[in-house]
Design an enzyme around this catalytic site. Structure first.
Site, PDB file in Angstrom:
ATOM      1  N   SER A  65       0.817  -1.220   0.000  1.00 36.83           N
ATOM      2  CA  SER A  65       0.000   0.000   0.000  1.00 36.83           C
ATOM      3  C   SER A  65       0.847   1.265   0.000  1.00 36.83           C
ATOM      4  CB  SER A  65      -0.925   0.013   1.230  1.00 36.83           C
ATOM      5  OG  SER A  65      -1.905  -0.988   1.139  1.00 36.83           O
ATOM      6  N   GLN A  66       0.248   2.322  -0.501  1.00 44.52           N
ATOM      7  CA  GLN A  66       0.854   3.650  -0.421  1.00 44.52           C
ATOM      8  C   GLN A  66       1.159   3.963   1.043  1.00 44.52           C
ATOM      9  OE1 GLN A  66      -1.756   6.621  -2.004  1.00 44.52           O
ATOM     10  NE2 GLN A  66      -0.488   8.332  -1.354  1.00 44.52           N
TER      11      GLN A  66
END
Length: 215
Positions: A65-66
């Protein structure tokens, strides 16, 4: 201390500063972001992108994930040291490392056997030893319940009922709920044995949460 370690450490610290500018306020979350080496959870070919605030591909068509999303979800947990946390979707292992760094007792499930093994290797190499399980996230870990907090890192169409039942009364779950076009980051608190409250915190894009397991 080696130059490589110092450089990696500096990149992680700069990432934490960037996330603070973007609105992350929990200093313990930011401290964990500044400490955990994100590059250890991705392929070496993507090393130069490790500390950019973007999601990156990992095995099995999944993503790490970011960093902003990791920090945002973790901030919503309002984690206290020693709390028992169930993570649904170990993925690369990066989110589990953040939770471990913050002093949580981490239980994490991954449906892809290959990811389960590679994330365990990456985490253990860094000195993090969460309790990792290969299994179906929709089922949770009823034998280890109740949990103080549950963090879901993939998107179900609807809130998984079995996971709600594994929360302690007073605990809560952070989960992105919705279809492939986008999800609402949702916090569900267990108020009593049968009562739950729900609140939403913005729009996100996660990979879909899938039932079953894959070898």
């Amino acid at each position: 201390m080696s130059d490589t370690f110092q450089n990696n450490n500096r990149e992680a610290e700069n990432l934490a500063k960037e996330l603070k500018r973007k609105g992350i306020r929990d200093e313990r979350v930011l401290a964990a972001i500044a400490k955990v080496p994100r590059h250890s959870f991705i392929d070496e070919s993507l090393r130069e992108l490790a500390y950019i605030d973007k999601p990156l591909p990992i095995e099995k068509g999944q993503t790490i994930s970011q960093p902003y999303t990791v920090a945002y979800q973790t901030e919503l947990l309002k984690l206290q040291p020693g709390e028992k946390v169930l993570e649904i979707g170990t993925g690369s292992g990066y989110q589990a490392a953040i939770l471990c760094e913050m002093g949580a007792e981490v239980y994490s499930i991954e449906r892809y056997h290959e990811l389960h093994l590679t994330s365990k290797k990456a985490l253990n190499k860094l000195g993090y030893y969460p309790k990792l399980f290969f299994g179906d996230g929709f089922e949770g870990l009823p034998e280890y319940a109740p949990f103080d907090k549950i963090l879901v890192t993939a998107a179900p169409d609807e809130i998984p009922e079995k996971l709600l039942r594994q929360l302690r009364i007073g605990g809560w779950m952070v989960v992105p709920v919705g279809g492939r076009m986008g999800q609402k980051m949702t916090v569900i608190k267990r108020v009593s044995e049968e009562k739950f409250s729900e609140s939403e915190y913005g729009d996100f894009i996660f990979v879909p949460m899938q039932k079953g397991t894959e070898e």
